[in-house]
Design a protein around this motif. Structure first.
Motif, PDB file in Angstrom:
ATOM      1  N   GLN B  56      19.037  14.787 -13.901  1.00  0.00           N
ATOM      2  CA  GLN B  56      19.177  15.629 -12.709  1.00  0.00           C
ATOM      3  C   GLN B  56      19.291  14.810 -11.433  1.00  0.00           C
ATOM      4  OE1 GLN B  56      15.690  18.046 -13.034  1.00  0.00           O
ATOM      5  NE2 GLN B  56      16.665  19.566 -14.323  1.00  0.00           N
ATOM      6  N   SER B  57      19.985  13.747 -11.471  1.00  0.00           N
ATOM      7  CA  SER B  57      20.227  12.862 -10.325  1.00  0.00           C
ATOM      8  C   SER B  57      18.970  12.119  -9.908  1.00  0.00           C
ATOM      9  CB  SER B  57      20.801  13.610  -9.123  1.00  0.00           C
ATOM     10  OG  SER B  57      19.764  14.161  -8.341  1.00  0.00           O
ATOM     11  N   ASP B  58      19.114  11.270  -8.889  1.00  0.00           N
ATOM     12  CA  ASP B  58      17.985  10.427  -8.494  1.00  0.00           C
ATOM     13  C   ASP B  58      17.266  11.012  -7.283  1.00  0.00           C
ATOM     14  OD1 ASP B  58      20.161   7.835  -7.053  1.00  0.00           O
ATOM     15  OD2 ASP B  58      20.138  10.018  -6.891  1.00  0.00           O
ATOM     16  N   GLN B  59      16.812  12.247  -7.467  1.00  0.00           N
ATOM     17  CA  GLN B  59      16.094  12.937  -6.401  1.00  0.00           C
ATOM     18  C   GLN B  59      14.827  12.160  -6.023  1.00  0.00           C
ATOM     19  OE1 GLN B  59      14.310  16.642  -7.560  1.00  0.00           O
ATOM     20  NE2 GLN B  59      14.404  17.503  -5.523  1.00  0.00           N
ATOM     21  N   GLU B  60      14.608  12.025  -4.714  1.00  0.00           N
ATOM     22  CA  GLU B  60      13.426  11.297  -4.236  1.00  0.00           C
ATOM     23  C   GLU B  60      12.339  12.300  -3.871  1.00  0.00           C
ATOM     24  OE1 GLU B  60      16.210   7.720  -2.431  1.00  0.00           O
ATOM     25  OE2 GLU B  60      14.705   8.635  -1.133  1.00  0.00           O
ATOM     26  N   VAL B  61      11.181  12.103  -4.453  1.00  0.00           N
ATOM     27  CA  VAL B  61      10.116  13.086  -4.284  1.00  0.00           C
ATOM     28  C   VAL B  61       8.801  12.428  -3.895  1.00  0.00           C
ATOM     29  CG1 VAL B  61      11.159  14.622  -5.995  1.00  0.00           C
ATOM     30  CG2 VAL B  61       9.352  13.057  -6.704  1.00  0.00           C
ATOM     31  N   VAL B  62       7.863  13.277  -3.509  1.00  0.00           N
ATOM     32  CA  VAL B  62       6.482  12.862  -3.304  1.00  0.00           C
ATOM     33  C   VAL B  62       5.662  13.682  -4.281  1.00  0.00           C
ATOM     34  CG1 VAL B  62       4.680  12.497  -1.619  1.00  0.00           C
ATOM     35  CG2 VAL B  62       7.003  12.899  -0.869  1.00  0.00           C
ATOM     36  N   GLY B  63       4.862  13.011  -5.062  1.00  0.00           N
ATOM     37  CA  GLY B  63       4.094  13.710  -6.074  1.00  0.00           C
ATOM     38  C   GLY B  63       2.612  13.423  -5.954  1.00  0.00           C
ATOM     39  N   ALA B  64       1.810  14.445  -6.207  1.00  0.00           N
ATOM     40  CA  ALA B  64       0.349  14.274  -6.235  1.00  0.00           C
ATOM     41  C   ALA B  64      -0.119  14.461  -7.675  1.00  0.00           C
ATOM     42  CB  ALA B  64      -0.334  15.295  -5.322  1.00  0.00           C
ATOM     43  N   PHE B  65      -0.767  13.416  -8.192  1.00  0.00           N
ATOM     44  CA  PHE B  65      -1.303  13.465  -9.558  1.00  0.00           C
ATOM     45  C   PHE B  65      -2.800  13.708  -9.460  1.00  0.00           C
ATOM     46  CE2 PHE B  65       1.868  10.917 -12.124  1.00  0.00           C
ATOM     47  CZ  PHE B  65       2.744  10.644 -11.109  1.00  0.00           C
ATOM     48  N   ILE B  66      -3.289  14.664 -10.228  1.00  0.00           N
ATOM     49  CA  ILE B  66      -4.738  14.892 -10.260  1.00  0.00           C
ATOM     50  C   ILE B  66      -5.179  15.073 -11.706  1.00  0.00           C
ATOM     51  CG2 ILE B  66      -6.548  16.590  -9.653  1.00  0.00           C
ATOM     52  CD1 ILE B  66      -4.031  16.805  -7.233  1.00  0.00           C
ATOM     53  N   ASP B  67      -6.264  14.458 -12.062  1.00  0.00           N
ATOM     54  CA  ASP B  67      -6.862  14.702 -13.377  1.00  0.00           C
ATOM     55  C   ASP B  67      -7.928  15.778 -13.218  1.00  0.00           C
ATOM     56  OD1 ASP B  67      -6.787  11.217 -14.418  1.00  0.00           O
ATOM     57  OD2 ASP B  67      -5.394  12.855 -14.796  1.00  0.00           O
ATOM     58  N   LEU B  68      -7.823  16.816 -14.028  1.00  0.00           N
ATOM     59  CA  LEU B  68      -8.872  17.838 -14.056  1.00  0.00           C
ATOM     60  C   LEU B  68      -9.797  17.451 -15.207  1.00  0.00           C
ATOM     61  CD1 LEU B  68      -6.652  21.022 -13.591  1.00  0.00           C
ATOM     62  CD2 LEU B  68      -8.215  20.062 -11.935  1.00  0.00           C
ATOM     63  N   VAL B  69     -11.006  17.061 -14.883  1.00  0.00           N
ATOM     64  CA  VAL B  69     -11.925  16.573 -15.914  1.00  0.00           C
ATOM     65  C   VAL B  69     -12.991  17.622 -16.186  1.00  0.00           C
ATOM     66  CG1 VAL B  69     -11.499  14.174 -15.292  1.00  0.00           C
ATOM     67  CG2 VAL B  69     -13.390  15.362 -14.215  1.00  0.00           C
ATOM     68  N   GLY B  70     -13.495  17.548 -17.425  1.00  0.00           N
ATOM     69  CA  GLY B  70     -14.518  18.523 -17.806  1.00  0.00           C
ATOM     70  C   GLY B  70     -14.358  18.888 -19.267  1.00  0.00           C
ATOM     71  N   ASP B  71     -14.691  20.131 -19.568  1.00  0.00           N
ATOM     72  CA  ASP B  71     -14.661  20.576 -20.958  1.00  0.00           C
ATOM     73  C   ASP B  71     -13.252  20.600 -21.542  1.00  0.00           C
ATOM     74  OD1 ASP B  71     -17.267  23.086 -20.377  1.00  0.00           O
ATOM     75  OD2 ASP B  71     -17.379  20.932 -20.769  1.00  0.00           O
ATOM     76  N   ALA B  72     -12.260  20.905 -20.728  1.00  0.00           N
ATOM     77  CA  ALA B  72     -10.871  20.991 -21.200  1.00  0.00           C
ATOM     78  C   ALA B  72      -9.997  20.172 -20.264  1.00  0.00           C
ATOM     79  CB  ALA B  72     -10.397  22.445 -21.229  1.00  0.00           C
ATOM     80  N   PRO B  73      -9.955  18.852 -20.471  1.00  0.00           N
ATOM     81  CA  PRO B  73      -9.213  18.021 -19.517  1.00  0.00           C
ATOM     82  C   PRO B  73      -7.723  18.337 -19.463  1.00  0.00           C
ATOM     83  CG  PRO B  73     -10.051  16.701 -21.351  1.00  0.00           C
ATOM     84  CD  PRO B  73     -10.575  18.077 -21.541  1.00  0.00           C
ATOM     85  N   PHE B  74      -7.209  18.376 -18.258  1.00  0.00           N
ATOM     86  CA  PHE B  74      -5.790  18.608 -18.016  1.00  0.00           C
ATOM     87  C   PHE B  74      -5.307  17.565 -17.024  1.00  0.00           C
ATOM     88  CE2 PHE B  74      -4.134  22.865 -19.350  1.00  0.00           C
ATOM     89  CZ  PHE B  74      -5.218  23.258 -20.112  1.00  0.00           C
ATOM     90  N   LYS B  75      -3.994  17.339 -17.064  1.00  0.00           N
ATOM     91  CA  LYS B  75      -3.367  16.527 -16.013  1.00  0.00           C
ATOM     92  C   LYS B  75      -2.520  17.475 -15.166  1.00  0.00           C
ATOM     93  CE  LYS B  75      -3.215  11.902 -17.908  1.00  0.00           C
ATOM     94  NZ  LYS B  75      -4.075  11.373 -16.844  1.00  0.00           N
ATOM     95  N   PHE B  76      -2.595  17.300 -13.863  1.00  0.00           N
ATOM     96  CA  PHE B  76      -1.887  18.174 -12.932  1.00  0.00           C
ATOM     97  C   PHE B  76      -0.926  17.335 -12.101  1.00  0.00           C
ATOM     98  CE2 PHE B  76      -1.496  21.773 -10.083  1.00  0.00           C
ATOM     99  CZ  PHE B  76      -1.214  21.186  -8.865  1.00  0.00           C
ATOM    100  N   LEU B  77       0.260  17.881 -11.884  1.00  0.00           N
ATOM    101  CA  LEU B  77       1.243  17.215 -11.015  1.00  0.00           C
ATOM    102  C   LEU B  77       1.871  18.253 -10.109  1.00  0.00           C
ATOM    103  CD1 LEU B  77       3.221  14.903 -10.137  1.00  0.00           C
ATOM    104  CD2 LEU B  77       4.649  15.539 -12.089  1.00  0.00           C
ATOM    105  N   PHE B  78       1.935  17.929  -8.832  1.00  0.00           N
ATOM    106  CA  PHE B  78       2.659  18.753  -7.864  1.00  0.00           C
ATOM    107  C   PHE B  78       3.645  17.838  -7.180  1.00  0.00           C
ATOM    108  CE2 PHE B  78       3.549  21.723  -4.576  1.00  0.00           C
ATOM    109  CZ  PHE B  78       3.578  21.023  -3.388  1.00  0.00           C
ATOM    110  N   TYR B  79       4.924  18.188  -7.157  1.00  0.00           N
ATOM    111  CA  TYR B  79       5.856  17.358  -6.404  1.00  0.00           C
ATOM    112  C   TYR B  79       6.895  18.152  -5.629  1.00  0.00           C
ATOM    113  CZ  TYR B  79       9.638  17.132 -10.053  1.00  0.00           C
ATOM    114  OH  TYR B  79      10.636  17.383 -10.954  1.00  0.00           O
TER     115      TYR B  79
END
Lengths: 164, 201, 122
Positions: B56-79
């Protein structure tokens, strides 16, 4: 070159490899992964391997194992697939390597550097010369291998495009 | 119903609740109507998923990575793409759109804080709706190609697996053309938790 | 004389928002801190009238910073700032001695109300 041959762009995703012939272009995008480009200047065939990790180890025994995920299984597989489209040609492949950056700074282990080290060692053992390399840093790479010329255009995020 | 189907059902429910909560929080933050649409809840091959983003082309983005830790760990990304991050900054600061002209520390932290607030809203869904204790870690912000951001995001999970369960959402903010993407990716033991959630449905 | 406030948050945009709200309403923001460690050091050095303190931060989180500040000065006025209604963390903060809390995304009125209450200006 066949006048009716249409140039197409082939995209390589993570843990994959693609091979083709001139005039196609093969493209991938890298962070801590390494992109290994192999090219035969006389036959104008080549490919890109987008690998994630250095050595497969016990993972190689698991069901659904992706050879292209690892340097030690991916590089031989890249050569194997090149042989399939270059069965009678000389094996004058040269290598160009890219990527292996450290994108996420919080991570202690430098996966990119480990990957690069493994790639260099494996290519050396296979007798394939690395003629160009652009690795490391903290930003992503976008590379395209032109199978007509063997040149790789490489654009690191935030910088000008370079040709190798 | 097979286990896989049960987990998918649980994931879709979690996705819907997370998105509803995120939409409310987002609208409140930017004082503008915002709609978050669920684009994908599925198991996808890592090669296929990354090939699509790279193509999808070389789109330039800003992304925030967050780890949700606890009983059911998830990785979160918003860009969001860099140009839209400037508009987002103006919306958050309640300024006239167009006032933020360069990608500076405030634009970067606008994305950081969006990620922080959205991921916290989602962890709140886990704790209040499913009694699954979760908490977000401080965000890591990356300004790079969308494909690099996405591949690094799935990297730690993709090392051990060839397929990932992923929830992908697209944002649309009223009165602007901002497009943002949000991803939620269960890690490790989360799938057991999802099976547990599914069994209670 | 304007009351002196330190603002602590790892997001510059949040610090800017809080600074704007506070200075527009007659308070003096004497320092901005990026994490809990900076917050503890700044509080010791500058003895503000009040500090706003984010909970989730790198290096040292807000709960740990709160504990250290209150151990040193149990009259410190600290308003916690959190991205979600994290009951457990907030209850812990209040038990330790935080004066109040604000949930992000916040309204100007809520920030001012928490600050005025903490400074006994209501």
């Amino acid at each position: 070159m066949d006048q009716t041959t249409v140039k197409k762009e082939i995209i390589v995703g993570m843990a994959d490899l693609k091979v083709s012939k001139a005039p196609d272009i093969i493209t991938t995008s890298l962070g801590s992964c390494i992109g290994v480009c192999l090219y035969s200047p006389t036959q104008k065939v080549g490919g890109i391997l987008h690998l994630m990790m250095a050595y497969a180890g016990p993972a190689a025994q698991r069901e659904g194992f992706k050879k292209a995920k690892f340097a030690d299984t991916g590089i031989p597989e890249l050569i194997h697939q090149l042989q399939a489209i270059n069965s009678s040609g000389p094996k004058d492949y040269v290598a160009k390597i890219f990527g292996g950056g450290k994108i996420l700074h919080g991570i202690v282990r430098n996966i990119g550097a480990d990957n690069e080290s493994a790639v260099r060692s494996i290519l050396k053992d296979l007798g394939i010369r690395i003629v160009a390399a652009r690795t490391g840093g903290g930003k992503g790479y976008r590379i395209s291998l032109n199978l007509d010329t063997g040149k790789v255009s490489c654009r690191i995020f935030g910088a000008e495009s370079e040709e190798f | 119903m097979t286990d896989r189907l049960k987990v998918d059902k649980a994931l879709k429910l979690i996705a819907k609740l997370s998105i509803d909560k995120s939409s409310q929080v987002l609208s409140k933050m930017i004082k503008s109507g915002a709609r978050i649409d669920l684009e994908n809840v599925c198991v996808v091959d890592i090669t296929e998923a990354t090939e699509k983003v790279i193509g999808q082309s070389d789109q330039e983005v800003v992304g925030a990575f967050i780890d949700l830790v606890g009983d059911a760990p998830f990785k979160f990304l918003f860009y969001v793409n860099v140009a839209d991050s400037l508009v987002l900054t103006d919306l958050i600061l309640k300024r006239e759109i167009g006032m933020t002209k360069i990608f500076d520390v405030y634009a970067q932290s606008a994305v950081q804080e969006m990620g922080n607030i959205l991921s916290s809203a989602i962890s709140n869904v886990f704790s209040s709706d499913f009694q699954i204790s979760m908490a977000p870690t401080p965000p890591t912000v990356i300004n790079d190609y969308a494909s690099t951001v996405f591949t690094e995001y799935i990297m730690s999970v993709a090392v051990d697996k060839n397929e990932i369960l992923i929830i992908e959402s697209v944002f649309n903010i009223v009165a602007t053309n901002i497009g943002c993407r949000m991803f939620i990716l269960p890690v490790g033991e989360s799938e057991k938790i999802l099976s547990y959630v599914a069994s209670t449905m | 004389m304007a009351k002196r406030i330190i603002v602590t948050d790892d997001a510059p945009i949040i610090r800017l928002m809080l600074r704007d709200i506070l200075t527009y309403n007659g308070y003096e923001v004497i320092k901005e801190c990026n994490n809990g460690q900076e917050a503890v050091e700044a509080f010791t050095e500058l003895k503000p009238d009040l500090m706003t303190l984010d909970i989730v931060m790198p290096e040292k989180d807000g709960i740990q910073a709160l504990e250290e500040i209150l151990t040193d000065d149990d009259s410190a006025k600290i308003v916690m700032v959190t991205a979600v209604d994290q009951r457990e963390a907030l209850m812990k903060a209040i038990r330790i001695g935080a004066t109040d809390y604000i949930v992000k995304p916040f309204e100007n009125d809520r920030v001012l109300s928490a600050v005025r209450k903490a400074l006994c200006e209501d």
